[in-house]
Design an enzyme around this catalytic site. Structure first.
Site, mmCIF file in Angstrom:
data_model
loop_
_atom_site.group_PDB
_atom_site.id
_atom_site.type_symbol
_atom_site.label_atom_id
_atom_site.label_comp_id
_atom_site.label_asym_id
_atom_site.label_seq_id
_atom_site.Cartn_x
_atom_site.Cartn_y
_atom_site.Cartn_z
ATOM 1 N N LEU A 64 0.855 -1.187 0.000
ATOM 2 C CA LEU A 64 0.000 0.000 0.000
ATOM 3 C C LEU A 64 0.898 1.247 0.000
ATOM 4 O O LEU A 64 2.084 1.168 0.269
ATOM 5 C CB LEU A 64 -0.897 0.003 1.235
ATOM 6 C CG LEU A 64 -1.783 -1.233 1.433
ATOM 7 C CD1 LEU A 64 -2.675 -1.056 2.657
ATOM 8 C CD2 LEU A 64 -2.635 -1.500 0.193
ATOM 9 N N GLY A 65 0.299 2.400 -0.287
ATOM 10 C CA GLY A 65 1.060 3.655 -0.187
ATOM 11 C C GLY A 65 1.287 4.361 -1.500
ATOM 12 O O GLY A 65 1.670 5.534 -1.519
ATOM 13 N N HIS A 77 12.420 33.411 19.142
ATOM 14 C CA HIS A 77 13.723 33.895 18.710
ATOM 15 C C HIS A 77 14.799 33.016 19.322
ATOM 16 O O HIS A 77 14.694 32.672 20.507
ATOM 17 C CB HIS A 77 13.918 35.345 19.185
ATOM 18 C CG HIS A 77 15.262 35.889 18.844
ATOM 19 N ND1 HIS A 77 15.597 36.276 17.556
ATOM 20 C CD2 HIS A 77 16.373 36.098 19.606
ATOM 21 C CE1 HIS A 77 16.850 36.721 17.550
ATOM 22 N NE2 HIS A 77 17.344 36.617 18.774
ATOM 23 N N GLY A 128 13.909 20.574 -15.450
ATOM 24 C CA GLY A 128 14.318 21.297 -14.233
ATOM 25 C C GLY A 128 13.120 21.650 -13.381
ATOM 26 O O GLY A 128 13.007 22.759 -12.862
ATOM 27 N N ARG A 137 4.300 14.520 -15.124
ATOM 28 C CA ARG A 137 3.554 13.291 -14.883
ATOM 29 C C ARG A 137 2.210 13.356 -15.615
ATOM 30 O O ARG A 137 1.657 14.439 -15.815
ATOM 31 C CB ARG A 137 3.348 13.066 -13.379
ATOM 32 C CG ARG A 137 4.666 12.837 -12.639
ATOM 33 C CD ARG A 137 4.441 12.467 -11.182
ATOM 34 N NE ARG A 137 3.777 11.187 -11.014
ATOM 35 C CZ ARG A 137 4.382 10.004 -11.031
ATOM 36 N NH1 ARG A 137 5.686 9.926 -11.198
ATOM 37 N NH2 ARG A 137 3.693 8.893 -10.866
ATOM 38 N N CYS A 172 3.796 7.803 -3.757
ATOM 39 C CA CYS A 172 4.359 8.665 -2.709
ATOM 40 C C CYS A 172 5.188 7.874 -1.701
ATOM 41 O O CYS A 172 6.357 8.177 -1.461
ATOM 42 C CB CYS A 172 3.242 9.419 -2.010
ATOM 43 S SG CYS A 172 3.800 10.385 -0.610
HETATM 44 P P1 NAD Z 1 7.083 19.292 -13.508
HETATM 45 O O1 NAD Z 1 6.020 19.503 -14.508
HETATM 46 O O2 NAD Z 1 7.039 19.984 -12.215
HETATM 47 O O3 NAD Z 1 8.504 19.633 -14.164
HETATM 48 C C1 NAD Z 1 8.905 19.099 -15.403
HETATM 49 C C2 NAD Z 1 9.867 20.077 -16.021
HETATM 50 O O4 NAD Z 1 10.337 19.517 -17.219
HETATM 51 C C3 NAD Z 1 9.222 21.415 -16.353
HETATM 52 O O5 NAD Z 1 10.036 22.425 -15.836
HETATM 53 C C4 NAD Z 1 9.198 21.410 -17.883
HETATM 54 O O6 NAD Z 1 9.343 22.707 -18.422
HETATM 55 C C5 NAD Z 1 10.372 20.524 -18.206
HETATM 56 N N1 NAD Z 1 10.312 19.846 -19.485
HETATM 57 C C6 NAD Z 1 9.222 19.285 -20.068
HETATM 58 N N2 NAD Z 1 9.583 18.705 -21.240
HETATM 59 C C7 NAD Z 1 10.915 18.901 -21.374
HETATM 60 C C8 NAD Z 1 11.863 18.530 -22.348
HETATM 61 N N3 NAD Z 1 11.517 17.835 -23.432
HETATM 62 N N4 NAD Z 1 13.152 18.908 -22.177
HETATM 63 C C9 NAD Z 1 13.506 19.619 -21.077
HETATM 64 N N5 NAD Z 1 12.656 19.987 -20.131
HETATM 65 C C10 NAD Z 1 11.364 19.628 -20.264
HETATM 66 O O7 NAD Z 1 7.179 17.727 -13.329
HETATM 67 P P2 NAD Z 1 8.037 16.821 -12.363
HETATM 68 O O8 NAD Z 1 9.149 17.548 -11.742
HETATM 69 O O9 NAD Z 1 8.326 15.611 -13.195
HETATM 70 O O10 NAD Z 1 6.984 16.487 -11.248
HETATM 71 C C11 NAD Z 1 5.750 15.890 -11.596
HETATM 72 C C12 NAD Z 1 4.667 16.179 -10.602
HETATM 73 O O11 NAD Z 1 4.949 15.599 -9.353
HETATM 74 C C13 NAD Z 1 4.470 17.662 -10.382
HETATM 75 O O12 NAD Z 1 3.081 17.916 -10.359
HETATM 76 C C14 NAD Z 1 5.063 17.906 -9.031
HETATM 77 O O13 NAD Z 1 4.417 18.956 -8.356
HETATM 78 C C15 NAD Z 1 4.852 16.580 -8.336
HETATM 79 N N6 NAD Z 1 5.917 16.380 -7.372
HETATM 80 C C16 NAD Z 1 5.915 17.086 -6.221
HETATM 81 C C17 NAD Z 1 6.954 16.935 -5.322
HETATM 82 C C18 NAD Z 1 6.950 17.709 -4.062
HETATM 83 O O14 NAD Z 1 5.916 18.173 -3.637
HETATM 84 N N7 NAD Z 1 8.096 17.912 -3.434
HETATM 85 C C19 NAD Z 1 8.006 16.090 -5.587
HETATM 86 C C20 NAD Z 1 7.975 15.401 -6.755
HETATM 87 C C21 NAD Z 1 6.923 15.554 -7.644
#
Ligand code: NAD
Length: 480
Positions: free
Chosen positions: A44-45, A451, A181, A279, A48
């Protein structure tokens, strides 16, 4: 295959046992409903707990230890270079995951939530098939999550990884290219950089973490520009060729119109490539049409504020219903779906859903961003407090941060907040509460913060908004 559907219906069937699904199942059980929780994997889980938030945070914790040990060498305390035992690192990460997933199984048992393992597909408006077993239900909650996007030209090669592969930590590659990025790409870059890889990042947009205000990204961009081999913005990867000596990658710089220019960085060779380009929702493979549930062309399932799909007794929550794809959004939506099914008159009405990049430094933001305010023509004032003026940040040796508030100039209400700096992900919670409570800046300014803590920076930012701050000097406003 014809599946005989039993006459006995369960009250609620939940498809998917990620944070949204298990929360919905447990809340429904606590409200007295009979619940079946269907999960395709053994544990499960969901993403995440198993291959996302939790294992990445275990690795990021170790990365932080490495970074702090390195930094302390400049503060009179040396430990020498980190020695990485990958088996030990994996064991530490896996122990955290196992404890949580086994805990969930125990919680399900105590609540008498029946867990069924297998792929669920709708066979009718009140029926599901799970690997040949039919389940009839009164209500369903779809919590099927999302999966990593990929790029069509990538070779089928073990050295090309998605976030799941990268979390397995197969080795510490000498040269790692991260495509994307965004949050995932930058968090994994933080881990591999600390473990000793030479990291390069390629990002299509003109800044890292597009959507986040540029001033919040700046301290992170400055820090990693010094540490990483390369950061290519407005650049795409055009080809990856697998050869014995590594993955040969070619790039193309984007023009402002978005088309390729034919220019860009020279082709390079990498030992591994991590693809983190977003995603996609898991809405398309559920047989949803058999139940009459509409799924859009992207795989999203649209819902109303009570998490109801177009079929009134079928609900959906989490990544599959839309952005932001965040576990804490899914859990709250799961509670709403369970409560609505049990007859409570509730809806999902969060004023602020925080986003956090657990990078070094961390970046966290919630509510209105400046980027969105400008797009939507919302009037706002900003009030920022630089961490270079925070005693605690200086004592930590980490003054590379900022805390800012967005305030409504007329009502003084807090509209949004952004924090960059160590521990920003924990600090943003106060701003979330302020937004939910409809706080004005003065409420935060007058709240006594302990503080010396980093939490004070939010109080100081509110004092900047109220022009009562004494920890920095604000020039007097000119009389007009
Ligand atoms: P994202 O959409 O945040 O970032 C993907 C990046 O890839 C974007 O900056 C985009 O411009 C870039 N990109 C897309 N196609 C590209 C290409 N062909 N070449 C180069 N760059 C490209 O997606 P993610 O980082 O994969 O995360 C996915 C989801 O999971 C997001 O909704 C994120 O919020 C969630 N997530 C959240 C956390 C957290 O809360 N800490 C951690 C991991 C993931």
């Amino acid at each position: 295959m014809r599946v005989e559907v039993p006459d006995d219906r369960v009250g609620v069937v939940v498809l998917g046992a990620g944070p949204g699904g298990y929360t919905a199942a447990f809340r429904a059980a606590d409200l007295g409903l009979e619940v079946v929780l269907v999960e395709r994997y053994e544990r499960l889980g969901g993403v995440c707990l198993n291959v996302g938030c939790i294992p990445s945070k275990a690795l990021l914790h170790l990365a932080k230890v490495v970074a702090e040990a390195e930094a302390s060498a400049g503060h009179g305390l040396s430990f020498g270079a980190a020695e990485v035992d990958l088996d030990g690192v994996r064991a530490f990460k896996d122990a955290a995951v196992t404890q949580l997933t086994e805990g969930l199984a125990g919680l399900a048992k105590r609540r008498k939530v029946k867990v069924v393992h297998g792929e669920a597909r709708f066979t009718g408006p009140n029926a599901l098939d799970v690997g040949g077993t039919a389940i009839a239900f009164d209500h369903a909650i779809i919590a099927s999550g999302s999966h990593a996007s990929t790029l069509p030209f990538l070779p089928d090669d073990a050295r090309v990884m998605d976030s799941t592969g990268a979390l397995e930590l197969p080795d510490v590659p000498g040269r790692l290219l991260v495509i994307g990025g965004g949050i995932i790409g930058l968090e994994m870059a933080t881990v591999y950089d600390a473990m000793g890889s030479q990291v390069s990042i390629v990002e299509l947009a003109d800044q890292l973490i597009p959507g986040c205000d540029p001033d919040l990204v700046k301290p992170l961009a400055a820090r990693i520009a010094e540490r990483y081999a390369a950061i290519h913005l407005e650049t795409s990867v055009t080809a990856v060729e697998a050869q014995d000596d590594g993955l040969h990658v070619t790039f193309d710089t984007r023009s402002p119109s978005g088309s390729g220019t034919g220019g860009g960085p020279d082709p390079s060779v990498f030992d591994r490539v991590l693809v983190a380009v977003g995603r996609r929702p898991n809405g398309a493979d559920l047989g949803a049409d058999a139940a009459g549930v509409e799924v859009d062309e992207w795989g999203f399932i649209r819902v109303d504020a009570q998490q109801r799909t177009n079929v009134p007794h079928i609900f959906a929550i989490g990544d599959v219903v839309g952005e932001p794809m965040l576990a804490h959004k899914a859990t709250h939506e799961g509670v709403v779906a369970a409560e609505v099914i049990s007859g409570l008159d509730v809806c999902f009405d969060a004023k602020a859903i925080p986003s956090v990049a657990y990078t070094d430094p961390e970046i966290a933001w919630t509510g209105l961003t400046e980027t969105r305010a400008r797009q939507e023509g919302v009037e706002y004032e900003t009030a920022a407090f630089p961490w270079a003026a925070s005693g605690r940040a200086l004592a930590n040796g980490r003054p590379d941060g900022t805390t800012k508030l967005l305030v409504d100039p007329a009502t003084r209400r807090v509209l949004g907040a952004g924090i960059t700096g160590t521990g920003a992900g924990d600090l943003i919670a106060e701003a979330v509460l302020a937004l939910e409570m409809g706080a004005v800046a003065e409420d935060i300014a007058l709240a006594v913060h302990p503080h010396p803590t980093l939490s004070e920076t939010l109080g100081f930012a509110a004092e900047v908004a109220e022009r009562t701050v004494t920890d920095i000097f604000l020039p007097r406003r000119r009389k007009t």
